[in-house]
Write an enzyme that holds these catalytic residues in place. Structure first.
Site, PDB file in Angstrom:
ATOM      1  N   ASP A  85       0.719  -1.141   0.193  1.00 36.99           N
ATOM      2  CA  ASP A  85      -0.081  -0.070  -0.169  1.00 36.99           C
ATOM      3  C   ASP A  85       0.905   1.206   0.026  1.00 36.99           C
ATOM      4  OD1 ASP A  85       0.913  -0.637   2.807  1.00 36.99           O
ATOM      5  OD2 ASP A  85      -0.719   0.634   3.469  1.00 36.99           O
ATOM      6  N   GLU A 149       0.138  -1.263   5.509  1.00 32.21           N
ATOM      7  CA  GLU A 149       1.203  -0.776   6.573  1.00 32.21           C
ATOM      8  C   GLU A 149       0.940   0.527   6.823  1.00 32.21           C
ATOM      9  OE1 GLU A 149       4.937   0.974   7.956  1.00 32.21           O
ATOM     10  OE2 GLU A 149       3.778   1.706   6.368  1.00 32.21           O
TER      11      GLU A 149
HETATM   12 ZN   LIG Z   1       6.503   2.496   4.270  1.00 28.10          ZN
END
Ligand SMILES: [Zn+2]
Length: 447
Positions: A85, A149
């Site tokens: 992401d 994340e």
């Molecule tokens: Zn990162």
């Protein structure tokens, strides 16, 4: 095509695909949609013999795992982890389309080029090459392309380490970020992220008494109180702590002796950073030696003629490793002083920092491999104020590092501006170096 050129081309093309997939994570549960990049990486592995597993903690929030099984169950195992992401962009601030993945003069532009799709891609390239070569390690090698994340790992590393730990279990973990060379008089230093500050988010709810805005005299206006709360929190300065990671990092920078001494002295560091240039070093030095408090958002008020009875101030607190969430609350009360009784402290996130030693068999293997690729280089420890997925593994006692291997084409002073900023980019030589480093490291450490 030469082997080096193949490596570079493979990594560049996979990175461009990941950038174009635009798995933008804005923190809402349906954003990210990392399944697109899980699909792309699985397709990239096709024909290599690697078999993939998928784990999902929400529709489209797919993390992809593949593994090369070790032959010796007692041999140490390694997990290479890259998130898929990226954070949102403000396209008007970019010189190029942030999701077009243009390659200009050997540099790939796009959101995620630095944070951290370059690593996710180069780890995948090494994995595929190892699999195709018939690599049979003693200890198992696992690759994880992880979702979410950028919003704290709820649909990714937090979920996997809590609910699916057998799938991601390893003796060591490597993820972002590090390995951006810092030139010094005695040679190039390559920082390895070994410690993170604890992310603590606090909401300070300031109370007052409602009234008519036409008669403010002797009223109890929560916004006026909140302004003093913000001032006190912003000025609050807990005592400095010098951690070993910071001391070693400063020593390796080979600064002037007087500056080095001041930056590693808890009684002098605050004075030393007050006028220090460059500003980036001053901010880093302050953050690595203090628990910091940044009031960043204010909510409240309802109408221009109503005296507000409730204002919420959101404070981003980053705690040094060793400082607990309870310590953070005690610091905030100290900062508020006699206003503490008028403020409720809510804690949407309270996490401790994390640390890993740089004196482990894996770190020694990293040092040998990088010295072969970049002669005269030296690994040095680094602490970060940002959070990465490494913390979920460190909290479980797994030594976890942030690393890659960068060229010197983009100066190290540029990198802090590119993380979550405009004009993120990476040079293709870095992609070649990192992919070569991962492959050599796996052979050296697991072989
Ligand atoms: Zn990162």
């Amino acid at each position: 095509m030469s082997d080096d050129k193949t490596l570079e081309t493979d990594a560049t093309e996979l990175l461009r695909t990941l950038i174009r997939n635009a798995c933008v994570n804005d923190g809402t549960p349906t954003s990210g949609q990392e399944e697109r990049s899980a699909d792309a990486i699985e397709a990239y592995f096709a024909g290599s013999g690697l078999r993939c597993e998928r784990y999902s903690a929400g529709a489209g929030r797919v993390s992809l795992i593949t593994r090369i099984e070790g032959s010796d169950p007692k041999a140490p195992t390694l997990l290479l982890m890259g998130h898929t992401d990226v954070v949102p962009v403000n396209a008007s601030g970019w010189e190029r389309d942030p999701f077009a993945a243009e390659v200009v003069d050997g540099v790939v532009w796009g959101r995620g080029a630095t944070d951290m799709l370059n690593i996710t891609a180069t780890m995948a390239v090494a994995m595929r090459r190892l699999a195709k070569s018939g690599f049979r390690p003693r200890g198992s090698l696992t690759y994880l392309a992880v979702a979410d994340e950028e919003a704290g790992g709820t649909h990714g590393a937090s979920y996997l380490t809590r609910e699916q730990f057998d799938a991601v279990r390893a003796d060591y973990v490597i993820t972002e970020s590090g390995g951006v060379p810092i030139p010094t008089r005695s040679g190039v230093k390559l920082p390895v992220t070994v410690a993170e500050k604890g992310v603590n988010w606090r909401r300070l709810v300031v109370k007052g008494t409602p009234g008519h805005g036409s008669m403010p005299f002797r009223t109890d206006n929560a916004l006026v109180t909140a302004s003093e709360v913000v001032r006190r929190v912003a000025l609050y300065q807990p005592k400095a702590t010098i951690l070993e990671e910071w001391r070693r990092y400063v020593e390796e920078l080979e600064l002037a002796p007087e500056l080095q001494a001041a930056l590693t002295d808890p009684d002098r560091v605050l004075d030393a950073v007050a006028h220090l240039e460059p500003l980036g070093l001053a901010r880093l030095a302050h953050a690595c030696t203090h628990t910091t408090f940044s009031p960043n958002v204010v909510h409240g008020g309802s109408k221009i003629n109503v005296i507000p009875d409730r204002i919420a101030v959101d404070v981003d607190v980053r705690a040094l490793p060793g400082v607990t969430p309870l310590d953070v609350d005690a610091m905030l009360k100290e900062a508020l002083g006699d206003l503490a009784s008028r403020v409720d402290i809510e804690a949407p996130r309270g996490q401790e920092g994390s640390r890993t030693s740089l004196d482990t068999p894996l770190a020694h293997a990293m040092a040998r491999v990088t010295q072969a690729l970049v002669p005269g280089s030296k690994l040095i420890p680094r602490m970060t104020g940002g959070g990465t997925d490494a913390r979920y593994f460190r909290w479980k006692g797994v030594p976890s590092y942030g690393f890659a291997l960068h060229s010197q084409r983009i100066p190290y002073t540029e990198y802090p501006l590119m993380f979550h900023g405009n004009n993120e980019r990476i040079d293709t030589e870095t992609l070649r170096l990192s992919a070569a480093m991962w492959e050599a490291l796996c052979r050296e450490f697991l072989g």
